[in-house]
Design a protein around this motif. Structure first.
Motif, PDB file in Angstrom:
ATOM      1  N   GLU A 108       0.823  -1.225   0.000  1.00 26.67           N
ATOM      2  CA  GLU A 108       0.000   0.000   0.000  1.00 26.67           C
ATOM      3  C   GLU A 108       0.848   1.262   0.000  1.00 26.67           C
ATOM      4  N   ARG A 109       0.250   2.330  -0.484  1.00 30.75           N
ATOM      5  CA  ARG A 109       0.753   3.707  -0.402  1.00 30.75           C
ATOM      6  C   ARG A 109       2.211   3.864  -0.872  1.00 30.75           C
ATOM      7  N   TYR A 132      -2.530  -7.443   8.457  1.00 28.67           N
ATOM      8  CA  TYR A 132      -1.844  -6.234   8.958  1.00 28.67           C
ATOM      9  C   TYR A 132      -1.090  -6.480  10.275  1.00 28.67           C
ATOM     10  N   ASP A 164       0.135   3.079   7.612  1.00 35.23           N
ATOM     11  CA  ASP A 164       0.071   4.112   6.562  1.00 35.23           C
ATOM     12  C   ASP A 164       1.330   4.971   6.590  1.00 35.23           C
ATOM     13  N   GLU A 214      -3.968   8.884   9.666  1.00 32.78           N
ATOM     14  CA  GLU A 214      -3.518   8.161   8.464  1.00 32.78           C
ATOM     15  C   GLU A 214      -3.508   9.117   7.276  1.00 32.78           C
ATOM     16  N   GLY A 234     -10.721   2.526   8.620  1.00 31.73           N
ATOM     17  CA  GLY A 234     -10.605   1.508   7.573  1.00 31.73           C
ATOM     18  C   GLY A 234     -10.678   2.145   6.201  1.00 31.73           C
ATOM     19  N   TRP A 235     -11.565   1.643   5.343  1.00 30.39           N
ATOM     20  CA  TRP A 235     -11.719   2.201   3.994  1.00 30.39           C
ATOM     21  C   TRP A 235     -12.851   3.223   3.929  1.00 30.39           C
ATOM     22  N   GLN A 271     -10.066  10.138   1.094  1.00 26.32           N
ATOM     23  CA  GLN A 271      -8.998  10.071   2.108  1.00 26.32           C
ATOM     24  C   GLN A 271      -7.713  10.584   1.475  1.00 26.32           C
TER      25      GLN A 271
HETATM   26  C1  DGJ Z   1      -6.949   2.940   5.774  1.00 23.16           C
HETATM   27  C2  DGJ Z   1      -5.595   3.202   5.221  1.00 23.16           C
HETATM   28  O1  DGJ Z   1      -5.435   4.552   4.985  1.00 23.16           O
HETATM   29  C3  DGJ Z   1      -5.398   2.422   3.967  1.00 23.16           C
HETATM   30  O2  DGJ Z   1      -4.150   2.690   3.423  1.00 23.16           O
HETATM   31  C4  DGJ Z   1      -5.567   0.989   4.292  1.00 23.16           C
HETATM   32  O3  DGJ Z   1      -4.541   0.543   5.118  1.00 23.16           O
HETATM   33  C5  DGJ Z   1      -6.907   0.732   4.966  1.00 23.16           C
HETATM   34  N1  DGJ Z   1      -7.075   1.583   6.097  1.00 23.16           N
HETATM   35  C6  DGJ Z   1      -7.045  -0.707   5.393  1.00 23.16           C
HETATM   36  O4  DGJ Z   1      -8.233  -0.861   6.108  1.00 23.16           O
END
Ligand code: DGJ
Length: 332
Positions: A108-109, A132, A164, A214, A234-235, A271
């Motif tokens: 990710e990221r 995770y 993150d 995050e 989360g998402w 986000q």
């Molecule tokens: C929010 C984070 O910003 C994302 O990058 C990812 O890790 C999700 N959470 C996973 O639930």
């Protein structure tokens, strides 16, 4: 000079002028296509400004399928932030090899910076187990921005579980002062560490925000640093929070909150992932600060889109981000 030459000359000037002022619209929350007409899949983006020609390399997470084995880092290239050429996957599951552990991994990221000392493009990304638990940062390098990147290492920078994350290249008047790693430390607080000269490690946390956040995106304007963040849901979207320093020093920065610049409890259903300073076309010598965010569209992440909007600075500490369906880079 013949009349023919003069006519040709005038034609070129008019052509140049017109193409510069062609509308350059940025639309938010809809599907964006690349130059082949295929939807752009590059989420939780980081933008690298090419050190040679100032073009843009957009790195991000590949299509967000529910099959982790598909996940990697995609890359797109553009000269104008509007037309994006698909470069393809620059890091995939195959490249990631961690001793005594097996994938597929959460990737990710991704963020990429260029190291002038080693002449390598260095990618950092959040590397994790499906649940995770590893809480690693992964590092990969490439001699070219279009990869493929070679996996170098996975670890918890400064010995602290890392989720993150982002990189911030602190560049003043064209000179890099240092590159910083900002991350969610065990989802308990935000920690910032300067990278070593080769950009392959951190040198200890010297600045922090004492609460979990995050989607960190640092930028610099008018002698202070800003950090756009999200809360942790989360998402699902939540209210953004913008932080600012009262000093011209990121290494030992202290941060205070400016609240939610969007005034939207869901940050326009997005986000944060990056803030890009873009040279203003309207006021040469100044910059437009472009908020880049992901509309994850949870739970179906396959339909995730992008939200790119310009910040408004009413003053250094009165900063807002207004919704616009579309806006023209020429107007900023
Ligand atoms: C929010 C984070 O910003 C994302 O990058 C990812 O890790 C999700 N959470 C996973 O639930």
């Amino acid at each position: 000079m013949s009349v023919m030459h003069i006519v040709l000359y005038l034609f070129l000037i008019v052509e140049c002028y017109c193409s510069f002022f062609d509308p350059a619209y940025i639309y938010s929350g809809i599907v964006w296509n690349d130059t082949d007409g295929k939807s752009i899949q590059s989420h939780a983006a980081g933008i690298l400004i090419d050190p040679n020609d100032n073009s843009y390399w957009w790195y991000g997470e590949s299509l967000k399928t529910s099959t982790l084995a598909d996940h990697g880092v995609n890359c797109y290239h553009s000269k104008d932030l509007i037309n994006w050429i698909n470069i393809g996957e620059v890091l995939g599951q195959k490249q990631v090899v961690i001793q005594n552990q097996s994938g597929p991994y959460v990737i990710e990221r991704p963020k990429v910076v260029w190291n002038p000392l080693t002449k390598l493009y260095v990618m950092w990304f959040h590397l994790d187990s499906y649940d995770y638990q590893y809480r690693y940062a992964g590092i990969a390098t490439s001699p070219t921005p279009n990869g493929k990147f070679t996996f170098i290492d996975a670890f918890q920078p400064d010995g602290v579980p890392s989720l993150d994350m982002n990189l911030y290249e602190d560049k003043r008047n064209g000179v890099v002062q240092g590159v910083y790693f900002v991350r969610s430390c065990n989802n308990e607080y935000v920690g910032i560490s300067k990278l070593t000269d080769d950009y392959l490690n951190t040198t200890g946390i010297t600045s922090r925000i004492g609460e979990p956040r995050e989607g960190h995106a640092i930028f610099y304007r008018n002698n202070r640093y800003y950090m756009m963040t999200s809360h942790l849901t989360g998402w699902s979207p939540n209210p953004a929070e913008l932080f600012v320093t009262n000093q011209d020093n990121l290494q030992h920065a202290e941060w205070s909150s400016l609240g939610n610049p969007t005034n939207s409890p869901t940050t326009f259903n997005s986000q944060s992932t990056f803030v890009l300073p873009y040279p203003s076309r309207k006021f040469p010598g100044t910059f437009v600060y472009i908020y880049m965010g992901d509309r994850w569209n949870a739970p179906e992440l396959l339909n995730a889109t992008y939200i790119w909007l310009p910040f408004t600075f009413n003053s250094d500490t009165n900063v807002t981000l207004e919704w616009q369906d579309k806006w023209d880079l020429n107007d900023y």
